[in-house]
Scaffold this active site. Structure first.
Site, PDB file in Angstrom:
ATOM      1  N   HIS A  99       0.992  -1.044  -0.286  1.00  0.00           N
ATOM      2  CA  HIS A  99      -0.280  -0.223   0.292  1.00  0.00           C
ATOM      3  C   HIS A  99       0.726   1.274  -0.192  1.00  0.00           C
ATOM      4  O   HIS A  99       1.668   1.459   0.794  1.00  0.00           O
ATOM      5  CB  HIS A  99      -0.418  -0.172   1.378  1.00  0.00           C
ATOM      6  CG  HIS A  99      -2.716   0.754   1.318  1.00  0.00           C
ATOM      7  ND1 HIS A  99      -2.134   2.487   1.449  1.00  0.00           N
ATOM      8  CD2 HIS A  99      -3.460   0.587   1.377  1.00  0.00           C
ATOM      9  CE1 HIS A  99      -2.865   2.997   0.964  1.00  0.00           C
ATOM     10  NE2 HIS A  99      -4.090   2.157   1.228  1.00  0.00           N
TER      11      HIS A  99
ATOM     12  N   ARG B 221      -6.846  10.481  -0.131  1.00  0.00           N
ATOM     13  CA  ARG B 221      -5.910  10.710  -1.575  1.00  0.00           C
ATOM     14  C   ARG B 221      -7.467  10.915  -2.002  1.00  0.00           C
ATOM     15  O   ARG B 221      -7.451  11.618  -2.695  1.00  0.00           O
ATOM     16  CB  ARG B 221      -5.493   9.791  -2.261  1.00  0.00           C
ATOM     17  CG  ARG B 221      -4.218  10.109  -2.258  1.00  0.00           C
ATOM     18  CD  ARG B 221      -3.076   8.382  -2.750  1.00  0.00           C
ATOM     19  NE  ARG B 221      -3.034   7.798  -1.791  1.00  0.00           N
ATOM     20  CZ  ARG B 221      -3.377   6.537  -3.118  1.00  0.00           C
ATOM     21  NH1 ARG B 221      -2.943   6.292  -3.334  1.00  0.00           N
ATOM     22  NH2 ARG B 221      -2.894   5.569  -1.455  1.00  0.00           N
TER      23      ARG B 221
HETATM   24  O1  MEZ Z   1      -9.252  -2.135   0.403  1.00  0.00           O
HETATM   25  C1  MEZ Z   1      -8.477  -1.916   0.966  1.00  0.00           C
HETATM   26  O2  MEZ Z   1      -7.137  -1.808   0.405  1.00  0.00           O
HETATM   27  C2  MEZ Z   1      -8.614  -0.217   1.760  1.00  0.00           C
HETATM   28  C3  MEZ Z   1     -10.511   0.137   1.618  1.00  0.00           C
HETATM   29  C4  MEZ Z   1      -7.673   0.049   2.043  1.00  0.00           C
HETATM   30  C5  MEZ Z   1      -7.256   1.857   2.492  1.00  0.00           C
HETATM   31  O3  MEZ Z   1      -6.785   2.642   1.634  1.00  0.00           O
HETATM   32  O4  MEZ Z   1      -8.376   2.116   2.931  1.00  0.00           O
END
Ligand code: MEZ
Length: 496
Positions: free
Chosen positions: A321, A341
């Site tokens: 992420h 974002r």
């Molecule tokens: O789907 C995901 O991983 C999610 C909703 C993460 C996020 O950034 O909140």
């Protein structure tokens, strides 16, 4: 002056502030397909050959997996055979669900509602799962200007055309009903004054289809599912891990050997159908990355299914992420939801440059952060970490005073605990290990390849997202494929 960061970081923040007005009026350019490709190949951790090893046994022999996963796939069973007599049955059920997160709970609820005698076994407690940690929302194309076809195109393209089409089709077609189901179970989705659900954008999505419960969507969904499991009085065996799938003489799944994590005792569950819903491998800290995952996400189900003979798909594709916390160190790697974002924050390097569009897909944005840091445009923290800025004060300027507290209250409070006010200063981020893109191979109906009467759902299953997942498609996958597995497992159990 308000100074939550050390001096060198405050110096960089001045540059971020100096470019803000201009950045507000010029949206960063989108990268071309070739530029994305080049960025991924040079900076995405999945392309680091030193981090992967050849799998030496089983259906994926000869393919690559992250070093730590390959080692687990090579290891022998956690079962001490002399200590367990599999003819002595402790639990006898129609459907055995392994895993007590969002997928396992959805599965158990649907199997129960279809009339099956179902039991959940989980190595932690029910609800200790990545579903609980998910923040930003759940996708579904249920608005007038959207369609499952559009959702399909986004998910399939975002996953680099590597997903199994029949799985993506199920994901998007059953999404609107998943939202309806959750809403009826009592999930408190964000709604407008007329009671209609509010939706936002996510990275790589062409329409606003993210349904959220502020920025604690997963916790709210998991709370509701857990309540339903308890209300339905579905038996849950906690602190107990499944260590081996039992197969009958025809090679069909027929139960599992369970290990009580507290006492070290084994027990045997006989079942007509078995569902693996144990989540992913995100707590494995591949390549030393921090993680947004809960402690239980250690690839157990992948190994369990693999040992039984189910191949893995895309076991070498990991989602980092782009926005994990890089400062302060106490919460290193914690998830900063993509919603930040989608409600207006930009990614900005140490020189105050918005070097990328904030809503590119996650793999592209994670690679972009890594490139900026490696090429000297990142910000160094006193703990020796690096990161780039997520310019959160833009959210208030764009959305009006109070937007941050209204839209992302949990995140706001988390930072406030460390004296960082997201309304006034940006926050420092770096990619965090978030999701196992691949998993056990299933067919379009959710059944595991090679082993009859075995199913897999949620993050443990692979092929739904190709090699990159879009925001909110995991919570969706957990619900859609969890529910599907419950219905299919209950129906199959009637035939066995
Ligand atoms: O789907 C995901 O991983 C999610 C909703 C993460 C996020 O950034 O909140």
């Amino acid at each position: 002056m308000y100074t939550p960061y050390p001096e060198n970081m405050m110096e960089s923040i001045k540059k971020v502030e100096a470019t803000r007005a201009e950045r507000m009026s010029t949206e960063p350019r989108r990268l071309t397909a070739d530029e994305k490709d080049a960025l991924l190949k040079e900076f995405h951790p999945d392309y680091n050959p030193d981090a992967f090893a050849e799998i030496k046994v089983g259906p994926n022999k000869g393919q690559k997996a992250p070093l730590e996963l390959a080692e687990m796939l090579h290891s022998t069973s956690r079962l001490v055979e002399e200590k367990v007599d599999i003819t002595k049955v402790d639990y006898d059920v129609d459907v055995l669900v392994i895993g007590g997160g969002g997928a396992g709970s959805s599965c158990a609820i649907e199997a129960h509602n279809a009339g099956a005698n179902v039991m959940i076994v989980t190595k932690l407690r029910i609800g200790d799962a990545n579903t609980m940690m998910a923040e930003g929302g759940i996708q579904a194309a249920d608005k007038e200007n959207d369609s499952p076809v559009q959702h399909y195109l986004d998910a399939f393209g975002g996953g680099h055309f590597a997903a199994k089409p029949e799985l993506v089709k199920r994901l998007v077609m059953e999404a609107p009903d998943a939202i309806k189901w959750l809403n009826e179970l009592g999930v408190m989705f964000d709604k407008d004054a007329d009671g209609r659900m509010v939706t936002t954008h996510g990275g790589g999505t062409s329409r606003k289809r993210m349904h959220a419960c502020k920025d604690y969507s997963g916790a709210e969904i998991m709370r509701t599912l857990r309540d339903e499991v308890l209300n339905l009085q579905i038996p849950v065996v906690e602190f107990t891990s499944a260590v081996e799938i039992i197969k009958d003489e025809k090679g069909q799944a027929a139960g599992a050997v369970l290990l009580n994590m507290e006492t070290g005792d084994y027990s045997v569950a006989r079942a007509k159908t078995v569902v693996i819903a144990t989540g992913g491998a995100g707590r494995m800290h591949y390549q030393g990355f921090p993680t947004s995952n809960h402690y239980g996400a250690t690839a157990d189900g992948l190994v369990l299914g693999y040992r039984a003979g189910v191949p893995l798909l895309y076991q070498d594709s990991i989602q980092y992420h782009p926005t994990g916390v890089a400062y302060p160190v106490q919460i290193l790697g914690a998830l900063v939801t993509e919603k930040v974002r989608s409600v207006g924050a930009q990614l900005v390097n140490a020189n105050g440059e918005a070097y990328i569009h904030p809503l590119e897909t996650r793999d592209v944005n994670a690679s972009g952060v890594i490139r900026e840091c490696r090429e000297g445009r990142g910000v160094e923290t006193p703990d020796g970490e690096h990161g780039v800025w997520l310019d959160t004060p833009m959210i208030e300027i764009l959305g009006g005073e109070g937007t941050i507290e209204k839209r992302i209250p949990a995140m706001f409070r988390m930072y406030m605990k460390y004296g960082i006010d997201m309304r006034k200063v940006p926050i420092l981020i770096y990619p965090t290990l978030h999701y196992q893109n691949g998993g056990l191979e299933i067919d379009g109906e959710g059944f595991a390849k090679n082993i009859p009467n075995l199913l897999a759902a949620g993050e443990a299953a692979g092929g739904i997202h190709g090699t990159n997942r879009l925001m909110g498609n995991s919570l969706l996958d957990v619900i859609v494929f969890g529910r599907n597995a419950g219905k299919k497992a209950a129906a199959k159990a009637k035939e066995v």
